[in-house]
Scaffold this active site. Structure first.
Site, mmCIF file in Angstrom:
data_model
loop_
_atom_site.group_PDB
_atom_site.id
_atom_site.type_symbol
_atom_site.label_atom_id
_atom_site.label_comp_id
_atom_site.label_asym_id
_atom_site.label_seq_id
_atom_site.Cartn_x
_atom_site.Cartn_y
_atom_site.Cartn_z
ATOM 1 N N LEU A 128 -29.332 22.521 -3.532
ATOM 2 C CA LEU A 128 -27.918 22.526 -3.909
ATOM 3 C C LEU A 128 -27.095 22.349 -2.641
ATOM 4 C CD1 LEU A 128 -29.405 23.786 -6.348
ATOM 5 C CD2 LEU A 128 -27.411 25.250 -6.691
ATOM 6 N N CYS A 157 -21.607 0.756 13.621
ATOM 7 C CA CYS A 157 -22.767 1.618 13.806
ATOM 8 C C CYS A 157 -24.003 0.746 13.651
ATOM 9 C CB CYS A 157 -22.790 2.785 12.820
ATOM 10 S SG CYS A 157 -23.048 2.295 11.103
#
Length: 484
Positions: free
Chosen positions: A185, A458
């Protein structure tokens, strides 16, 4: 270039069949990761270790090889070695002396040797001959068998001398997937990122479940964290990223649940939803970043009540860690900067939250809750193969140009992490290049000249696409993606 890959010690104490299986998994994982990175290597399995040989076409990327090996679960150490032929003991001594002579000045040392093959001498004979010669012909501090300043290690295999030039401490843990799959989670903060890393390290293929309480920006941020963890530590295996819109659940809680009980009820609803998501993936284990007593919903009494809502095994790797310990791990594994810039989305805030929830009272509060809402949000959740995050992002930012051509006066912003940029800096002859790490871009971009066009860069294009999308949603249309 040759590397000796040493197994994590816990692998070596397994039974023969288990050890064999674990080692084969590690070998397969190494091959998979290097294939993805388009690095040409050979991997050999020698039972007590693995040998990785960097082929000539990739020898200029040795630093990258070391970095990759250091993040693969199951590897304890990597030894960088040189292999050569030898004729006799004197030849071994001369070769070792040539490497270690300058490093022994004034230092105590010992010699450790492993020998394989048919020879007229033992490992002890080699160690004594080489150690004695070094002590006589070098200005050392003397031989010291216990806790010396320098330990010289090498191996003799048939007519080959294998000298260890460098030892690199690696991740350790267990190879993926030596344990069953788990569902983590994820909120994107310090705790959930570190908890996910720890289950990956122990050999559990870790999928990510995100309960969206903060809209699109929140989802983009959490995707970045999950993609980073997967790419760096578990890219040998496919995992899922599941995003669940939890705003309808929060709305129902705010309308139907007593203020003091909202925090515990929210967590129980998350566990209900996560259990349904896990069922869809045939997963029996949930992972959370909860730490005992860190916040009101994480007291032992509240955690006990929260756990009753699911039949799944709930793992809490951080349960006895202090926050400072968690942040230290986040810094070490590279998720600290993500977490520091991740906004807190509490969903519900109780004025006087209960720290000792009573099951009967919680069940009474939940009796007013329409549980079909949980079913609906899970049914409408978005499940994504995490490898496709880059492709999905490119579609989402289709309006933003991706180009290898730069206009006059344009500015390229290198958004890679500082260590990545330092290792391989982007240099352009006629274009200004700024370096603003992706985790600082949102706060720094507002200070830039709005009259200029900016191109984000990037290496793989994933982060630059995600950040372009985020800046577009904040009204900055002068941002594009630079893909040379």
């Amino acid at each position: 270039m040759t590397f000796i890959i040493k197994l994590h010690p816990e692998i070596t104490i397994k039974s023969k069949s288990v050890r064999k299986r674990f080692t084969r998994l590690l070998e397969t994982n190494i091959r998979s990761v290097f294939k993805q990175q388009e690095l040409s290597v050979q991997v050999r399995n020698l039972w007590d270790k693995l040998i990785l040989i960097v082929n000539p076409g990739s020898e200029d990327r040795v630093d990258e090889v070391v970095q990759i090996l250091s993040t693969i679960p199951g590897i304890d150490q990597v030894h960088k070695v040189n292999e050569s032929q030898f004729s006799d003991l004197e030849d071994i001594f001369q070769q070792v002396k040539a490497v270690w002579h300058d490093q022994l000045a004034g230092k105590t040392f010992c010699v450790r040797v492993k020998r394989r093959g048919s020879h007229e001498y033992s490992s002890t004979d080699i160690a004594r001959y080489v150690g004695g010669g070094l002590n006589q012909q070098c200005e050392t501090g003397g031989v010291k068998l216990k806790k010396p300043d320098v330990t010289i290690q090498f191996e003799v295999e048939d007519d080959k001398l294998i000298m260890i030039n460098q030892k690199i401490r690696c991740l350790g843990g267990m190879p993926l997937p030596t344990q069953e799959d788990v569902l983590s989670l994820m909120s994107g903060g310090f705790d959930s990122g570190v908890a996910s890393f720890l289950t990956i390290k122990r050999g559990a293929r870790t999928h990510f479940c995100f309960f969206n309480l903060g809209g699109r920006d929140h989802e983009i941020g959490v995707k970045q964290v999950c993609y980073y963890l997967w790419k760096k530590y578990s890219s040998s295996h496919r995992v899922k990223f599941i995003a669940v819109d939890f705003e309808p659940v929060v709305t129902e809680i705010l309308e139907k649940v007593d203020n003091s009980q909202m925090g515990v009820v929210l967590k129980r609803m998350m566990f209900r939803a996560a259990s349904k998501v896990a069922d869809n993936l045939a997963i029996d284990t949930l992972v959370t970043g909860e730490s005992m007593g860190q916040v009101s919903s994480q007291t032992l009494a509240n955690l006990h009540v929260i756990d009753q809502v699911t039949s799944k095994l709930v793992l809490r790797p951080l349960i006895c860690m202090d926050k400072s310990e968690i942040i230290d791990i986040a810094r070490k594994i590279g998720t600290e900067d993500f977490a520091k810039t991740m906004p807190e989305y509490c969903g519900v805030i109780s004025r006087k939250p209960t720290v000792k929830a009573v099951m009967e009272k919680i069940e009474l509060e939940e009796a007013n809750f329409d549980l079909s809402i949980v079913d609906r949000v899970v049914l409408s959740s978005d499940t994504l193969d995490i490898r496709r995050i880059a492709e999905e992002t490119e579609k989402e930012v289709a309006a933003a140009e991706s180009t290898d051509e730069l206009k006059e006066g344009a500015v390229v912003i290198d958004i890679r992490a500082p260590e990545e940029e330092e290792h391989n800096p982007l240099e352009l002859d006629s274009t200004q290049v700024m370096h603003i790490p992706f985790f600082r871009l949102a706060s720094r971009f507002a200070e830039l000249d709005k009259e200029k066009e900016y191109y984000l860069y990037c290496e793989k294009g994933v982060m630059s696409n995600l950040q372009t999308l985020l800046l577009h949603e904040h009204g900055y249309s002068n941002v594009k993606v630079y893909r040379p």
